[in-house]
Design a protein around this motif. Structure first.
Motif, PDB file in Angstrom:
ATOM      1  N   MET A 192       6.775  -3.305 -10.716  1.00 28.19           N
ATOM      2  CA  MET A 192       5.680  -3.865  -9.954  1.00 28.19           C
ATOM      3  C   MET A 192       4.478  -2.921 -10.010  1.00 28.19           C
ATOM      4  O   MET A 192       4.634  -1.707  -9.988  1.00 28.19           O
ATOM      5  N   LEU A 193       3.316  -3.535 -10.063  1.00 29.34           N
ATOM      6  CA  LEU A 193       2.061  -2.806 -10.060  1.00 29.34           C
ATOM      7  C   LEU A 193       1.317  -3.145  -8.780  1.00 29.34           C
ATOM      8  O   LEU A 193       1.537  -4.202  -8.177  1.00 29.34           O
ATOM      9  N   LEU A 194       0.413  -2.271  -8.362  1.00 31.60           N
ATOM     10  CA  LEU A 194      -0.425  -2.518  -7.197  1.00 31.60           C
ATOM     11  C   LEU A 194      -1.888  -2.465  -7.608  1.00 31.60           C
ATOM     12  O   LEU A 194      -2.276  -1.623  -8.437  1.00 31.60           O
ATOM     13  N   HIS A 195      -2.685  -3.345  -7.032  1.00 24.30           N
ATOM     14  CA  HIS A 195      -4.128  -3.343  -7.268  1.00 24.30           C
ATOM     15  C   HIS A 195      -4.818  -3.487  -5.916  1.00 24.30           C
ATOM     16  O   HIS A 195      -4.567  -4.451  -5.186  1.00 24.30           O
ATOM     17  N   VAL A 196      -5.681  -2.534  -5.576  1.00 24.60           N
ATOM     18  CA  VAL A 196      -6.412  -2.561  -4.310  1.00 24.60           C
ATOM     19  C   VAL A 196      -7.694  -3.366  -4.503  1.00 24.60           C
ATOM     20  O   VAL A 196      -8.428  -3.171  -5.483  1.00 24.60           O
ATOM     21  N   VAL A 197      -7.957  -4.263  -3.549  1.00 24.14           N
ATOM     22  CA  VAL A 197      -9.112  -5.152  -3.643  1.00 24.14           C
ATOM     23  C   VAL A 197      -9.597  -5.505  -2.239  1.00 24.14           C
ATOM     24  O   VAL A 197      -8.783  -5.701  -1.325  1.00 24.14           O
ATOM     25  N   PRO A 198     -10.918  -5.592  -2.033  1.00 25.65           N
ATOM     26  CA  PRO A 198     -11.405  -6.122  -0.760  1.00 25.65           C
ATOM     27  C   PRO A 198     -10.934  -7.569  -0.598  1.00 25.65           C
ATOM     28  O   PRO A 198     -10.917  -8.345  -1.561  1.00 25.65           O
ATOM     29  N   ALA A 199     -10.558  -7.934   0.599  1.00 31.52           N
ATOM     30  CA  ALA A 199     -10.034  -9.277   0.852  1.00 31.52           C
ATOM     31  C   ALA A 199     -11.007 -10.361   0.404  1.00 31.52           C
ATOM     32  O   ALA A 199     -10.596 -11.379  -0.148  1.00 31.52           O
TER      33      ALA A 199
END
Length: 109
Positions: free
Chosen positions: A1-8
């Motif tokens: 699994m990978l994670l990507h941070v993003v503004p909602a």
């Protein structure tokens, strides 16, 4: 699994389309992290001053059409997705919990 941070707001902008952040057009890939610790560091470094909720997209790499390459940045390997993130590849969306100063403190469902 990978994670990507993003503004909602960015994640919910075009719900019927694959997610394609500005970095995809500018750099040719989507920045991701391999684990929560790295994703929280990215949230602190890149999104501390961003108002509103931050999310961490949990991405199933096997569901991506684009290639994932592990590339070095400042002595650390990061997964980069060379293509948009298909919505079907996002298996969970976590909220990045931040303190009053905007520092990332953890993630929650």
């Amino acid at each position: 699994m990978l994670l990507h941070v993003v503004p909602a707001a960015a994640w919910s902008a075009d719900p019927g389309l694959p997610y394609a952040p500005a970095s995809l057009a500018a750099e040719g890939f989507v920045h991701c992290s391999a684990d929560e610790v790295a994703a929280l560091a990215v949230a602190d470094a890149r999104y501390r001053e961003v108002a509103g909720p931050l999310l961490a997209l949990v991405i199933d790499e096997s569901r991506l059409a684009g290639e994932v390459r592990w590339e070095e940045s400042r002595g650390t390997l990061f997964p980069h997705v060379y293509g948009p993130i298909e919505r079907e590849a996002v298996v969970d969306v976590l909220e990045v919990r931040r303190d009053a100063d905007g520092r990332a403190r953890g993630m929650a469902s």
